[in-house]
Enzyme design. Structure first.
Site, PDB file in Angstrom:
ATOM      1  N   LYS A 164       0.755  -1.302  -0.177  1.00  0.00           N
ATOM      2  CA  LYS A 164       0.028   0.143   0.188  1.00  0.00           C
ATOM      3  C   LYS A 164       0.886   1.389  -0.009  1.00  0.00           C
ATOM      4  O   LYS A 164       1.776   1.269   0.754  1.00  0.00           O
ATOM      5  CB  LYS A 164      -0.841  -0.033   1.210  1.00  0.00           C
ATOM      6  CG  LYS A 164      -2.180  -1.150   1.175  1.00  0.00           C
ATOM      7  CD  LYS A 164      -2.871  -0.741   0.066  1.00  0.00           C
ATOM      8  CE  LYS A 164      -4.116  -1.924   0.073  1.00  0.00           C
ATOM      9  NZ  LYS A 164      -4.973  -1.654  -0.999  1.00  0.00           N
ATOM     10  N   LYS A 264     -14.439  -6.670  -7.067  1.00  0.00           N
ATOM     11  CA  LYS A 264     -14.708  -6.750  -5.537  1.00  0.00           C
ATOM     12  C   LYS A 264     -16.185  -7.019  -5.507  1.00  0.00           C
ATOM     13  O   LYS A 264     -16.991  -6.202  -6.137  1.00  0.00           O
ATOM     14  CB  LYS A 264     -14.354  -5.415  -4.846  1.00  0.00           C
ATOM     15  CG  LYS A 264     -12.771  -5.103  -4.572  1.00  0.00           C
ATOM     16  CD  LYS A 264     -12.691  -3.829  -3.584  1.00  0.00           C
ATOM     17  CE  LYS A 264     -11.195  -4.121  -3.216  1.00  0.00           C
ATOM     18  NZ  LYS A 264     -10.282  -3.392  -3.989  1.00  0.00           N
TER      19      LYS A 264
END
Ligand code: MG
Length: 366
Positions: A164, A264
């Site tokens: 990240k 997702k």
């Protein structure tokens, strides 16, 4: 078969590592909603929707519960095994809000699987693999902390990682260099900015990482900014937050905007809509990370069933969210070992909610 009642439960999912950090965000827990649907044939289905906090996508946890309360009364009496009919009904009753519909749709797939006596991956087209390849997130942190986290995850058997980044471009360049230096040739790494860079910043990052074994994920907020970056680099590109529906996937394929998408389940609106996007990607030659925004054993089971049934060559990786959490909300969640997970072979999603953990319903409609 008819839906006789719909219940919703609220549960906090604390993060085992203390916090989950991406872009400029950090959360110690996520607020999840479990939806349980009962039928007149005694079959019960379960679904889960857990937004990644209220500022990741246009979705928020309280909205799941409110949305289910709005939709639920009109779904009582409907046949939950008619998945396209149920989804059409939900879309007629409420525009948008896919994260609300996701938990309901997931519970209907669980019911359909139980009614047929087969796992959901069989209904989704059949399993292509015995186990699903996983990736693990390396939290945003100092470069040396991120290297240490990779080493720890490697020790647990993982070979695919998503680091990240996105809060400071100069530091991001250092983070990516440090983690790439540590990476083995057998390992795979993506740098996910979660929409945070401006295009000039993303271009500095991809220039600095040219020739590195690195995937870039959703560098900028808009599709158009991401496309500008894509046309500036040879690094493989994954689009996530801007890939919300079939039409943007078609546009992305036509523009050559990405090599993979991040699919997702609650961003798409459930397993029914995710299956449509999955099948479209297969036809367009686009690979997929298959996951959800977050969740416990129930949402992770849905991920596993969708991943099992995704054709060979198109499944890139999935996320074992239940491994990140410090609470178990259902029995029968995917078994995780050596960087892979395997869905239960039981009928439906193969999970049984733990009502001792979930407590009393916050919503009960019948
Ligand atoms: Mg992402």
């Amino acid at each position: 078969m008819k839906i006789t009642s719909i219940r919703a439960y609220q549960v906090d999912l604390p993060i085992k590592a203390g916090a989950y950090k991406w872009a400029d965000q950090s959360f110690a827990a996520f607020d999840s909603t479990v939806v349980v649907i009962d039928t007149d044939e005694g079959i019960t289905g379960v679904g889960e929707s857990c937004p990644l906090g209220p500022s990741y996508l246009p979705a928020y946890s309280e909205g799941v519960r409110t949305g289910v309360a709005v939709l639920g009364p009109d779904l009582i009496g409907e046949d939950p095994t008619l998945l396209d009919v149920i989804n059409h009904r939900m879309d007629t009753l409420m525009k948008g809000h896919p994260y609300v519909k996701s938990a309901i749709d997931m519970a209907c797939w669980d019911i359909a699987g139980k009614a047929a006596g087969v796992p959901v991956h069989t209904l989704l087209g059949g399993s292509f693999r015995d186990e699903v390849r996983l990736f693990r997130v390396i939290n945003r942190g100092a470069p040396e902390e991120m290297v240490a986290e990779l080493q720890q995850l490697r020790g647990e058997g993982y070979v695919q990682f998503q680091m990240k980044v996105g809060d400071d471009v100069d530091l991001d360049i250092q983070r990516i260099a440090a983690v790439c230096d540590e990476l083995l040739p057998t390992e795979t790494l993506a740098a996910d900015a979660n929409t945070s860079w401006k295009s000039h910043e993303a271009m500095r990052v991809v220039n600095s990482a040219a020739g590195r074994p690195l995937y870039i994920e959703q560098p900028c907020l808009s599709y158009e900014e991401c496309l500008r970056v894509r046309r500036h680099t040879d690094l493989p590109m994954i689009l996530d937050e801007s890939m919300t529906s079939p039409d943007v996937v078609i546009r992305g394929a036509a523009d050559g905007a990405m090599d993979l998408i991040n699919l997702k389940i609650n961003k798409a609106g459930g397993l029914t809509r995710s299956r449509q996007i999955r099948d479209l990607c297969v036809q367009l030659g686009i690979g997929m990370t298959i996951e959800d925004t977050w969740g416990g054993e129930i949402a992770t089971s849905a991920i596993a069933h969708l991943a099992h049934s995704t054709p060979t060559g198109f499944h890139f990786q999935s996320s074992p969210f239940h491994e990140y959490n410090d609470v178990t909300i259902a029995e029968g969640g995917p078994m995780v070992a050596d960087g892979h997970m395997r869905a239960s072979d039981g009928p439906g999603l193969g999970v049984t909610p733990d009502f001792g953990v979930l407590g009393d319903p916050v919503l009960a409609l019948n």
